[in-house]
Design a protein around this motif. Structure first.
Motif, PDB file in Angstrom:
ATOM      1  N   LYS A   1       0.826  -1.221   0.000  1.00 23.95           N
ATOM      2  CA  LYS A   1       0.000   0.000   0.000  1.00 23.95           C
ATOM      3  C   LYS A   1       0.853   1.261   0.000  1.00 23.95           C
ATOM      4  N   SER A   2       1.859   1.319   0.868  1.00 22.20           N
ATOM      5  CA  SER A   2       2.701   2.521   0.949  1.00 22.20           C
ATOM      6  C   SER A   2       3.510   2.711  -0.328  1.00 22.20           C
ATOM      7  N   THR A   3       3.995   1.615  -0.891  1.00 25.00           N
ATOM      8  CA  THR A   3       4.739   1.695  -2.146  1.00 25.00           C
ATOM      9  C   THR A   3       3.843   2.217  -3.260  1.00 25.00           C
ATOM     10  N   LEU A   4       2.579   1.796  -3.248  1.00 23.41           N
ATOM     11  CA  LEU A   4       1.647   2.274  -4.263  1.00 23.41           C
ATOM     12  C   LEU A   4       1.385   3.771  -4.100  1.00 23.41           C
ATOM     13  N   LEU A   5       1.216   4.235  -2.863  1.00 23.87           N
ATOM     14  CA  LEU A   5       1.025   5.675  -2.654  1.00 23.87           C
ATOM     15  C   LEU A   5       2.221   6.451  -3.169  1.00 23.87           C
ATOM     16  N   ASN A   6       3.426   5.988  -2.856  1.00 21.30           N
ATOM     17  CA  ASN A   6       4.628   6.656  -3.340  1.00 21.30           C
ATOM     18  C   ASN A   6       4.652   6.705  -4.863  1.00 21.30           C
ATOM     19  N   ALA A   7       4.251   5.601  -5.497  1.00 14.78           N
ATOM     20  CA  ALA A   7       4.259   5.544  -6.960  1.00 14.78           C
ATOM     21  C   ALA A   7       3.235   6.515  -7.552  1.00 14.78           C
ATOM     22  N   LEU A   8       2.067   6.622  -6.934  1.00 14.79           N
ATOM     23  CA  LEU A   8       1.038   7.531  -7.431  1.00 14.79           C
ATOM     24  C   LEU A   8       1.448   8.990  -7.258  1.00 14.79           C
ATOM     25  N   VAL A   9       2.107   9.293  -6.129  1.00 13.66           N
ATOM     26  CA  VAL A   9       2.553  10.655  -5.867  1.00 13.66           C
ATOM     27  C   VAL A   9       3.749  11.012  -6.741  1.00 13.66           C
ATOM     28  N   GLY A  10       4.600  10.015  -6.991  1.00 13.76           N
ATOM     29  CA  GLY A  10       5.799  10.267  -7.780  1.00 13.76           C
ATOM     30  C   GLY A  10       7.023  10.556  -6.948  1.00 13.76           C
ATOM     31  N   GLU A  11       6.912  10.406  -5.638  1.00 13.40           N
ATOM     32  CA  GLU A  11       8.054  10.574  -4.752  1.00 13.40           C
ATOM     33  C   GLU A  11       7.806   9.765  -3.475  1.00 13.40           C
ATOM     34  N   ARG A  12       8.881   9.612  -2.679  1.00 16.39           N
ATOM     35  CA  ARG A  12       8.767   8.803  -1.469  1.00 16.39           C
ATOM     36  C   ARG A  12       8.183   9.644  -0.339  1.00 16.39           C
ATOM     37  N   VAL A  13       6.887   9.458  -0.091  1.00 13.42           N
ATOM     38  CA  VAL A  13       6.225  10.212   0.972  1.00 13.42           C
ATOM     39  C   VAL A  13       5.807   9.314   2.123  1.00 13.42           C
ATOM     40  N   ALA A  14       5.772   7.993   1.891  1.00 14.78           N
ATOM     41  CA  ALA A  14       5.381   7.047   2.930  1.00 14.78           C
ATOM     42  C   ALA A  14       6.500   6.034   3.129  1.00 14.78           C
TER      43      ALA A  14
ATOM     44  N   ARG B   1      -4.136  -4.836 -12.842  1.00 14.15           N
ATOM     45  CA  ARG B   1      -2.826  -5.415 -12.537  1.00 14.15           C
ATOM     46  C   ARG B   1      -1.770  -4.313 -12.569  1.00 14.15           C
ATOM     47  N   VAL B   2      -1.072  -4.150 -11.451  1.00 11.85           N
ATOM     48  CA  VAL B   2      -0.100  -3.068 -11.333  1.00 11.85           C
ATOM     49  C   VAL B   2       1.181  -3.580 -10.691  1.00 11.85           C
ATOM     50  N   SER B   3       2.203  -2.786 -10.830  1.00 11.07           N
ATOM     51  CA  SER B   3       3.435  -2.970 -10.068  1.00 11.07           C
ATOM     52  C   SER B   3       3.753  -1.630  -9.424  1.00 11.07           C
ATOM     53  N   ALA B   4       3.541  -1.555  -8.116  1.00 13.92           N
ATOM     54  CA  ALA B   4       3.851  -0.312  -7.412  1.00 13.92           C
ATOM     55  C   ALA B   4       5.339  -0.020  -7.474  1.00 13.92           C
ATOM     56  N   ARG B   5       6.150  -1.065  -7.632  1.00 17.12           N
ATOM     57  CA  ARG B   5       7.611  -0.885  -7.657  1.00 17.12           C
ATOM     58  C   ARG B   5       8.091  -0.321  -8.984  1.00 17.12           C
ATOM     59  N   THR B   6       7.543  -0.831 -10.107  1.00 20.53           N
ATOM     60  CA  THR B   6       8.020  -0.390 -11.429  1.00 20.53           C
ATOM     61  C   THR B   6       7.116   0.661 -12.059  1.00 20.53           C
ATOM     62  N   GLY B   7       5.898   0.809 -11.562  1.00 20.13           N
ATOM     63  CA  GLY B   7       4.971   1.770 -12.139  1.00 20.13           C
ATOM     64  C   GLY B   7       4.074   1.204 -13.222  1.00 20.13           C
TER      65      GLY B   7
ATOM     66  N   THR C   1       3.479   0.358   8.241  1.00 17.27           N
ATOM     67  CA  THR C   1       2.767   1.635   8.301  1.00 17.27           C
ATOM     68  C   THR C   1       1.692   1.585   9.372  1.00 17.27           C
ATOM     69  N   LEU C   2       1.763   2.474  10.337  1.00 13.80           N
ATOM     70  CA  LEU C   2       0.703   2.641  11.324  1.00 13.80           C
ATOM     71  C   LEU C   2       0.086   4.024  11.208  1.00 13.80           C
ATOM     72  N   ASP C   3       0.930   5.014  11.017  1.00  7.32           N
ATOM     73  CA  ASP C   3       0.459   6.398  10.965  1.00  7.32           C
ATOM     74  C   ASP C   3       0.121   6.755   9.520  1.00  7.32           C
ATOM     75  N   PRO C   4      -1.128   7.138   9.247  1.00  9.49           N
ATOM     76  CA  PRO C   4      -1.557   7.380   7.866  1.00  9.49           C
ATOM     77  C   PRO C   4      -0.833   8.558   7.231  1.00  9.49           C
ATOM     78  N   THR C   5      -0.600   8.451   5.929  1.00  8.29           N
ATOM     79  CA  THR C   5      -0.003   9.520   5.138  1.00  8.29           C
ATOM     80  C   THR C   5      -1.014   9.943   4.075  1.00  8.29           C
ATOM     81  N   THR C   6      -1.231  11.235   3.914  1.00 10.17           N
ATOM     82  CA  THR C   6      -2.205  11.747   2.951  1.00 10.17           C
ATOM     83  C   THR C   6      -1.514  12.718   2.002  1.00 10.17           C
ATOM     84  N   ARG C   7      -1.734  12.528   0.705  1.00 11.71           N
ATOM     85  CA  ARG C   7      -1.117  13.387  -0.302  1.00 11.71           C
ATOM     86  C   ARG C   7      -2.081  13.630  -1.462  1.00 11.71           C
ATOM     87  N   ARG C   8      -1.854  14.731  -2.182  1.00 10.84           N
ATOM     88  CA  ARG C   8      -2.611  15.011  -3.410  1.00 10.84           C
ATOM     89  C   ARG C   8      -2.023  14.180  -4.540  1.00 10.84           C
ATOM     90  N   VAL C   9      -2.899  13.566  -5.320  1.00 11.05           N
ATOM     91  CA  VAL C   9      -2.482  12.703  -6.425  1.00 11.05           C
ATOM     92  C   VAL C   9      -3.246  13.115  -7.675  1.00 11.05           C
TER      93      VAL C   9
END
Length: 472
Positions: A243-256, A384-390, A265-273
């Motif tokens: 989940k966190s890797t997917l959020l990072n991939a959607l945002v385009g940077e490492r935010v989680a 079907r996605v790859s959060a690691r490769t995009g 991950t315990l503490d939620p991270t929220t970003r504009r996508v």
């Protein structure tokens, strides 16, 4: 009593089995306050009601939890029974075999796969004279290690204290370290155990008040986002599904924070996508779910999990490479129903296609196809996605935009060029086409109901202005 290597995932198992496995864990990862790594022995009862989980498979996941907590798993035992023994969890014969296992393996921690009653826990502690925990206790301990924010620590402490309250025994040390002074002193004729219970109840009451304040602040932030007309999406799924890797991939940077660990991950991270066609949404990463998730955690983390219940849409992330993916999904559905989020529109993201094993048939000449580990309808509807490769993220963005658009209403109206701020928000939030005309901007497409009201009001204002000009 025979000891064999602990079975790996997918391996066979048999009734009333004990096993031994060695391992090395750095002492600084120990989840207890002791310097030495604790040696844990795991036990389970298989009743045939585990929703697709065998006793061995559930123990494999429990072993991962125990190792994540910092202990070393040295053996395990499971037993087929109609129901756990109300006194000793395992049957009396198996409970006596635990004594033999303790003398052979030298473990100093016993962990049960199901939540133990206080009576069962005390009986096993008396039998083995070692610490006894259950799956809930281990998960709570991991959460205590992982919590980083003040909010997370509050919720974890509340869950742990509510779990510990009915389990206080004479083995407990004095709780005066939690606070002193008025309201914590022992009353006349009050035993130490009674004092400790009173201290815990007072602390629980205080924590509940503070957690409610957290819930209020989150609700306020959510209302601000609603006023800003940004749709919200919550990423949910089984722990360690990506989940966190997917959020990072959607945002385009490492935010989680991303780690190959349970409950990273315990503490939620929220970003504009940014979704399809420039549409923007607020996306939140959430705590992972797990088989037999302690109810204390669901209750204590309800303030955080309300991010899920308030979302306009959900992304359900599934690790399709996990052989237990089907059971993981069942757990996710059950928790979502428990939270009251079962009816929220969702898109399923079948993650880790870069690691997906493929089947090849030498005779049919078809392309390799993924090995199914999820129900057929999930395989058909999921992205079907790859959060690691995009890979697959473009389709995921498009699907999310489509889901959000279905919640909106059609508009076809002209607004004044002076409504530039509204036009900018429409472009950002809605799925629309803009046509620039001499008298104004024509807006056609789908937008949230509240925004449709704004557009229609602006359109009426423009129409009045044009009529007034024509009459002059």
């Amino acid at each position: 009593m025979t000891y064999v290597n602990r079975p790996h995932a997918g391996g066979g198992g048999h009734e009333d089995t004990a096993s031994h496995r060695g391992g090395n864990v750095e002492s600084d990862a120990a989840w207890s306050q002791e310097e030495e790594v604790e040696k844990a022995f795991l036990i389970a009862v298989e009743t045939g009601q585990g929703e697709g989980w065998t006793g061995e498979e559930s123990l494999l996941e429990l072993a991962s939890l125990v190792e994540t907590a910092g202990a070393e798993v040295v053996g395990s035992m499971w037993q087929h029974r109609v129901a756990p023994d109300p006194a000793t969890y395992l049957g009396k014969g198996k409970a006596q075999e635990l004594v033999q296992a303790e003398s052979v393996l030298g473990f100093n921690l016993l962990v049960a796969d199901d939540e133990l009653s206080p009576k069962q826990q005390r009986a096993l502690e008396g039998l083995l004279e070692i610490k006894v925990l259950d799956r809930s206790g281990i998960i709570l301990d991991i959460f205590a290690q992982r919590a980083r924010t003040h909010e997370g620590r509050l919720q974890v402490e509340l869950a742990r204290l509510e779990y510990q309250l009915p389990r206080l025994t004479r083995l407990w040390t004095h709780l005066s370290r939690m606070g002193g002074g008025i309201g914590t002193r022992r009353g006349p004729g009050e035993t130490q155990l009674e004092t400790d219970r009173r201290v815990l109840r007072a602390r629980i009451k205080k924590l509940k008040k503070r957690v409610n304040e957290v819930s209020w602040r989150r609700a306020t932030a959510s209302r601000r986002r609603t006023r800003g007309l940004l749709p919200s999406i919550a990423i949910v799924g089984y722990t360690n599904a990506g989940k966190s890797t997917l959020l990072n991939a959607l945002v385009g940077e490492r935010v989680a924070l991303t780690e190959d660990k349970l409950f990273a991950t315990l503490d939620p991270t929220t970003r504009r996508v940014t979704l399809a066609d420039g549409q923007v949404a607020v996306v939140s990463d959430t705590v992972g779910f797990i088989h037999k998730l302690p109810h204390q955690l669901i209750d204590a983390f309800r303030a955080t999990l309300e991010e899920v219940t308030r979302a306009d849409a959900l992304v359900v992330v599934v690790d399709q490479t996990d052989p237990r993916a089907r059971e993981h999904l069942e757990t996710v559905w059950a928790v979502l129903e428990d939270l009251g989020a079962g009816q929220i529109p969702r898109v399923i993201a079948l993650n880790k296609i870069d690691k997906m094993a493929v089947e090849t048939t030498a005779t049919d000449g078809h392309e390799p196809r993924p090995t199914p580990s999820v129900p057929g309808w999930v395989a058909r509807e999921g992205v079907r996605v790859s959060a690691r490769t995009g890979e697959g993220l473009t389709e995921l963005r498009q699907r999310l935009s489509a889901v959000l658009s279905e919640l909106w209403v059609e508009v076809d109206a002209a607004v004044s060029y002076a409504a530039g701020e509204l036009i900018a928000r429409v472009r950002e939030r809605g799925s629309v086409q803009l046509e620039y005309q001499d008298t104004g901007v024509r807006v056609r497409g789908r937008v949230p109901p509240a925004m449709a009201t704004e557009i229609n009001d602006a359109a009426r204002s423009l129409a009045r202005s044009l009529r007034q000009r024509a009459e002059e």
